[in-house]
Every structure is written in C-alpha cells, then in structure tokens.
Design a protein around this motif. Structure first.
Motif, short mmCIF file in Angstrom:
data_model
loop_
_atom_site.label_atom_id
_atom_site.label_comp_id
_atom_site.label_asym_id
_atom_site.label_seq_id
_atom_site.Cartn_x
_atom_site.Cartn_y
_atom_site.Cartn_z
N ILE A 295 -29.79 -2.03 55.44
CA ILE A 295 -30.17 -0.68 55.02
C ILE A 295 -31.12 -0.78 53.82
O ILE A 295 -30.83 -1.47 52.85
N GLY A 296 -32.23 -0.10 53.90
CA GLY A 296 -33.23 -0.14 52.85
C GLY A 296 -34.35 -1.14 53.09
O GLY A 296 -35.31 -1.19 52.32
N ALA A 297 -34.26 -1.91 54.17
CA ALA A 297 -35.30 -2.92 54.44
C ALA A 297 -36.66 -2.26 54.69
O ALA A 297 -37.69 -2.74 54.21
N GLY A 298 -36.66 -1.16 55.44
CA GLY A 298 -37.92 -0.46 55.68
C GLY A 298 -38.51 0.10 54.40
O GLY A 298 -39.73 0.10 54.20
N ASP A 299 -37.64 0.57 53.51
CA ASP A 299 -38.11 1.10 52.22
C ASP A 299 -38.70 -0.03 51.37
O ASP A 299 -39.70 0.16 50.67
N SER A 300 -38.07 -1.21 51.42
CA SER A 300 -38.59 -2.34 50.65
C SER A 300 -39.95 -2.77 51.20
O SER A 300 -40.82 -3.24 50.45
N PHE A 301 -40.14 -2.63 52.51
CA PHE A 301 -41.44 -2.94 53.11
C PHE A 301 -42.49 -1.96 52.62
O PHE A 301 -43.59 -2.37 52.21
N ALA A 302 -42.18 -0.68 52.64
CA ALA A 302 -43.11 0.33 52.15
C ALA A 302 -43.46 0.08 50.69
O ALA A 302 -44.63 0.16 50.28
N ALA A 303 -42.44 -0.22 49.88
CA ALA A 303 -42.67 -0.50 48.46
C ALA A 303 -43.57 -1.72 48.30
O ALA A 303 -44.47 -1.74 47.44
N GLY A 304 -43.35 -2.74 49.13
CA GLY A 304 -44.17 -3.94 49.05
C GLY A 304 -45.63 -3.66 49.37
O GLY A 304 -46.53 -4.19 48.71
N ILE A 305 -45.86 -2.83 50.36
CA ILE A 305 -47.24 -2.44 50.71
C ILE A 305 -47.89 -1.70 49.55
O ILE A 305 -49.02 -2.03 49.12
N LEU A 306 -47.22 -0.68 49.04
CA LEU A 306 -47.81 0.13 47.98
C LEU A 306 -48.03 -0.67 46.71
O LEU A 306 -49.05 -0.52 46.03
N PHE A 307 -47.06 -1.54 46.38
CA PHE A 307 -47.23 -2.39 45.20
C PHE A 307 -48.42 -3.32 45.38
O PHE A 307 -49.27 -3.46 44.48
N ALA A 308 -48.49 -3.98 46.52
CA ALA A 308 -49.57 -4.95 46.76
C ALA A 308 -50.95 -4.27 46.76
O ALA A 308 -51.92 -4.84 46.28
N LEU A 309 -51.01 -3.07 47.31
CA LEU A 309 -52.29 -2.35 47.34
C LEU A 309 -52.77 -1.96 45.95
O LEU A 309 -53.98 -1.74 45.74
N THR A 310 -51.85 -1.88 44.99
CA THR A 310 -52.21 -1.50 43.62
C THR A 310 -52.16 -2.70 42.66
O THR A 310 -52.39 -2.53 41.46
N ASP A 311 -51.83 -3.88 43.19
CA ASP A 311 -51.79 -5.11 42.39
C ASP A 311 -53.18 -5.73 42.34
O ASP A 311 -53.84 -5.87 43.37
N ARG A 312 -53.60 -6.13 41.14
CA ARG A 312 -54.98 -6.61 40.96
C ARG A 312 -55.31 -7.79 41.86
O ARG A 312 -56.39 -7.85 42.46
N GLU A 313 -54.40 -8.75 41.99
CA GLU A 313 -54.68 -9.94 42.77
C GLU A 313 -54.40 -9.74 44.26
O GLU A 313 -55.23 -10.06 45.11
N LEU A 314 -53.23 -9.21 44.59
CA LEU A 314 -52.84 -9.06 45.99
C LEU A 314 -53.77 -8.13 46.75
O LEU A 314 -54.03 -8.32 47.95
#
Length: 361
Positions: A295-314
């Motif tokens: 439970i929450g795996a899909g949310d962690s995926f969404a968070a990972g996408i949004l974080f990476a899209l706003t991370d300078r290197e990723l």
C-alpha cells in the motif's frame, strides 16, 4: 527549491498485527498511523529531499493535532491545512495478505471534515505561493461531490498560476458512492474527464484510459502494457492535448507477497518511450519476493517522478527520471505503512546495484 503541492484527504490507517485477519485481531491490538494518497506523495517528496506542501481539512481536535505533528516531523509544510468544527477524521482499516490471500481494505470516510469542505474555504494564493507543481488523484473526487468540486477548483487555480498539474487516476471501486443510481465507473469518468483539461502529467493504465477517460485505444487486446502505452498516449494527445507525460506502472502479481514491478513513461511531446528497469536495453522488472507492505507503492512512484523532474541532476535525463521513480517505489514495498521512508541516496544506490539489495557497511 520549488514546492510540490498535494491536495487530498488524510486518514487514520488502522492495521492488524502481522498477517492476522480482522476477525483474528479484533478485539485486540492494532497499529494506527496517518496516511492518504496525496499525503503519502508529499511525505515521500520531503524524505527524498524535496520541498512539499500538503493541503487538506481536519476536525479541530487532539487527534488532528497528532496528525499535523506527524506531517511536520516528515518535513511537510502543513500551514495551509484547514481546521473545522464539524466532521471527523476519515479511517481505513487494513489486513495484510500473504501468498494467495490478498490484502483487504475497508473504508470509513463518510462525514469526514475534508468531504464537507468547499473549495472556496481554502486560501489558494497561500497554497500555491512558491509552488511549481500540484499533484492530485482520482481518489479525492470519489469521496464526495463537495470534494470533487473542491479539487476541480484547486486544479483550475493551479493552472491560472502557471503550475504543472499531475494527476493519478487511482480509481477506487469501493468509493464513488455519492450519486446514488449512477454506476461508479460512469460517475468517475464524467468527473475525471472534466478535470483532464488541466492535466500535464498523467498516471494511467489502459483500463483507466478506456473506462475513465473514454478513449478508444487502437491496438490489439494482446498488446503488452509496454507496447500499448504509445497507442494510449496517441489517443490521449488527441482528446487531452495538455497532457505531456504519461506514466504507467506495471505490476505482475505472482502472489500477495511476490510481485514483479516496473514502469514506463511516454513523452508525448517528443514521441519517446522510456521503460524501467532496463538492463542491457531490455525491460527486466524488479522481482520483489518478500513484500512487506504494498500500500502506497503507487504514491511513492508518483513522488519519485515529481521529485526527479524537479531535481537539478535527475531532470537532465528522462531515463534517469523513470529509473529513479521505479527504484523508489520498489523500495517502498519493503517498508511497513504507506510512507516511503527512503532517501535520495537509498534510491540511487538501488539504481546502481543491478536490482539487488546488499548490506551497506
């Protein structure tokens, strides 16, 4: 640092001990934590090292203060949360599955403070101050008509201020009960299609596209999820031209405790697809053989996408974006409760490990 805003309902999650069923556990000891799809995303973004702000409405009582304290401890900005003198905190109950017995969730959300809060009650100027991204899901509008209208207003206000809007379809068959006589898929489709004109980043699978978005996907029924994604993206671009990225998770459930896990991202503007994990040019999903809590795996995926899209290197490389999100959500399966308690460094380590967990010494 750009702020990622999430909007939705947080609840008390009550979980039975170990792999006990409800009838085994109650009356007896249970575990309580605070969770909800959008709160999970905000928490994961913060723990990865990003900046998140969570917006909801809670009853004005001591339980809510404990909830807010938990959000603060996770590094989330909860300054825009509304306290209400009516309603209650929603609850959901979980019994964890094992082998061929699936996990089970029971919702108790009717009459929550969030479900009764009008969109006009939120201070949208304050909510979106310094923000670049809004994340919402299809769960919130399923709670009540009022919540659906509030989310639609939230999305419109975000776009008026130039934010990028992320939407996870997240259809929940046990919800969408607020219009008696209307089939759930029909109600969900009608509401979500109205929201789609504001969406830039979409988390959806083929079934979501067909049943909720009303799209005809022109590809063979036998298409794999990877092969079907370009066809889905093409249909989305015709009907919902604001969507720029399509994200699809790919779970293969061998049993409740053994899943294969991967994801694909389609850049609609560039016409490019990226799959993860991708080893030697070939898709090879993570094999998660001892799931602790999915439970929450899909949310962690969404968070990972949004974080990476706003991370300078990723953010420099789209393959890194999808690899980071997929690895992050893979790790989430190893953690009890909804929140993904991993750091950016933890995720990077898995990305570079070849897909295997090793002891860090």
């Amino acid at each position: 640092m750009s702020v990622i805003v999430t909007f939705g309902e947080i609840m008390a999650r009550i979980t039975t001990e170990g792999y006990y069923t409800f009838r085994q556990s109650l009356p007896g000891r249970v575990t309580l934590c605070f969770a909800g799809a959008e709160a999970n995303v905000a928490a994961s973004v913060s723990l990865l090292g990003g900046s998140s702000r969570y917006v909801t409405a809670l009853p004005d009582n001591d339980i809510s203060e404990a909830c807010l304290g938990n959000l603060r401890n996770l590094g989330i900005d909860e300054s825009c949360v509304i306290r209400k003198d009516k309603g209650r905190l929603g609850i959901y109950f979980v019994q964890t599955g094992a082998d061929q017995r699936p996990s089970k969730v029971i919702y108790d959300r009717d009459g929550s403070s969030f479900s009764m809060t009008e969109g006009s009650e939120y201070d949208w100027d304050r909510v979106f101050q310094g923000a670049t991204v809004l994340h919402v899901s299809g769960i919130t509008p399923a709670v009540s008509r009022t919540a659906a209208e509030a989310q639609l207003m939230c999305m419109r206000k975000a776009k008026e201020r130039g934010l990028m809007v992320s939407f996870d379809c997240n259809f929940r068959s046990k919800l969408w009960n607020w219009e008696p006589g209307t089939p759930k898929e029909e109600l969900a489709g009608r509401v979500i299609r109205e929201m789609m004109k504001y969406v830039d980043i979409l988390f959806a699978a083929r079934l979501d596209a067909e049943t909720l978005l009303g799209l005809d996907i022109d590809c063979p029924e036998s298409c794999s999820r990877i092969d079907a994604q370009p066809y889905i993206a093409e249909a989305i671009s015709r009907k919902y031209p604001s969507v720029k990225l399509l994200l699809t998770t790919m779970r293969e459930s061998i049993s409740a405790t053994y899943n294969k896990w991967g994801a694909a991202m389609y850049d609609i503007e560039d016409g490019m697809q990226y799959v993860s994990p991708c080893l030697g040019g070939k898709y090879e999903p993570y094999e998660i053989t001892s799931i602790v809590d999915r439970i929450g795996a899909g949310d962690s995926f969404a968070a990972g996408i949004l974080f990476a899209l706003t991370d300078r290197e990723l953010s420099k490389d789209k393959q890194s974006v999808i690899d980071f999100a997929t690895a992050s959500s893979c790790l989430c399966h190893s953690i009890e409760q909804d929140v993904n308690y991993v750091s950016r460094a933890d995720v990077i380590a898995l990305m570079h490990s070849g897909g295997h967990g090793t002891v860090t010494r």
